[in-house]
Design an enzyme around this catalytic site. Structure first.
Site: not given
Length: 322
Positions: A153, A169, A173-174, A192, A259
């Site tokens: 997925h 998850r 907004g993938k 998807d 970072r």
């Protein structure tokens, strides 16, 4: 699905599927020489076999479940015999449940031998290619068919020539990020459902789209988008190597995030280690541009062995030492 899950593999393919498909994917044309039920014959192995010893009568350890290749050597051996001896040798060969027989270099099978293969229910094909080229092309095809694969997925995008797999998850907004990358000139491989293959012992992972979904995307609040129709042929890719995984994470102020980029993270897909970049998401953060930079950083490291964080650290240490 987690990326670390075990891969799947086809157990077999029918000879009918083999005949119908191989010519579409490789530069080889097979000609059908007899009419049998090709759905009842199955290919279980990627390896091929040249049955010289089996034709000579030595059938111990005969790998009959493989596609059998009859080239100039095998045909010359059969043709040098008298008809009865030839039929006896070939009969001893076709008594096994062979998937199919392929004649190379436009060789021809005597009518009585072809009839014996037909009676045994064995499909017989021919090709103009040499045995060497035929075996190379068929092995390449069967390698793809029997390769490890798994469905994930996520979204797969070609960014500056780098294969980037987006995961995270549902609802983060993938698809929206992938669509934004497409609008900026990059190419969509899959959304998807991403199908990833690993061929043999190769360390290369190839991502492809699900054939049912093709290049359609679902965008929450908008619905289904046809990327090929909206953005044209330049916006899609049929396949791409998975080179970087970008994991989208919900922002958590309690969590420490990378970072400097000195610690290289990886994730395992079908047993292959792939670089992993984890990106926390919060309002106002331009994920699309960051993913473009991830791809550019990959290219810098791949071609020039240059890592910006290491270069900056070296510069600071040099300044301190002075």
């Amino acid at each position: 699905m987690t990326l670390e899950q075990k891969g799947l593999k086809k157990q077999s393919i029918t000879v009918a599927y083999f005949f119908d498909t191989i010519g579409k994917e490789h530069d080889i044309k097979l000609r059908r020489l007899n009419s049998v039920d090709e759905q009842k014959r199955r290919i279980f192995e990627r390896d091929l076999h040249r049955p010289g010893l089996a034709l000579a009568g030595f059938t111990n350890l005969f790998t009959y479940k493989r596609v059998q290749i009859l080239g100039n050597t095998e045909m010359r051996f059969l043709n040098q015999h008298e008809e009865d001896a030839r039929k006896n040798a070939f009969g001893n060969f076709v008594r096994f449940k062979i998937p199919c027989i392929i004649l190379t270099s436009t060789n021809k099978l005597q009518p009585e031998l072809l009839a014996m293969a037909t009676e045994a229910g064995i499909p017989v094909f021919s090709t103009r290619h040499s045995s060497t080229k035929t075996m190379y092309l068929i092995t390449e095809f069967l390698d793809n068919q029997f390769s490890l694969y798994q469905q994930y997925h996520g979204s797969m995008v070609d960014v500056y020539g780098v294969g980037v797999l987006l995961k995270g998850r549902s609802g983060l907004g993938k698809s929206e990020v992938a669509l934004d990358l497409v609008e900026r000139g990059h190419g969509l491989v899959a959304d998807d459902v991403v199908v990833i293959h690993r061929k043999g012992e190769s360390m290369i992972l190839t991502a492809k789209r699900n054939k049912n979904i093709e290049h359609f995307m679902e965008i929450r609040g908008l619905g289904v988008v046809d990327v090929k129709a909206n953005f044209g042929i330049r916006a899609i890719r049929d396949a791409k190597e998975v080179q970087v995984v970008v994991e989208l994470l919900e922002w958590n102020k309690e969590m420490e995030y990378e970072r400097l980029g000195l610690d290289t993270k990886t994730t395992k897909i079908l047993g292959v280690e792939v670089p992993l970049v984890q990106l926390p998401i919060f309002p106002g953060k331009n994920i699309t541009v960051i993913i473009e930079v991830v791809a550019l950083n990959f290219l810098l490291k791949h071609y020039y062995d240059y890592v910006p964080a290491e270069a900056l650290t070296k510069r600071i240490r040099t300044a301190i030492d002075q």
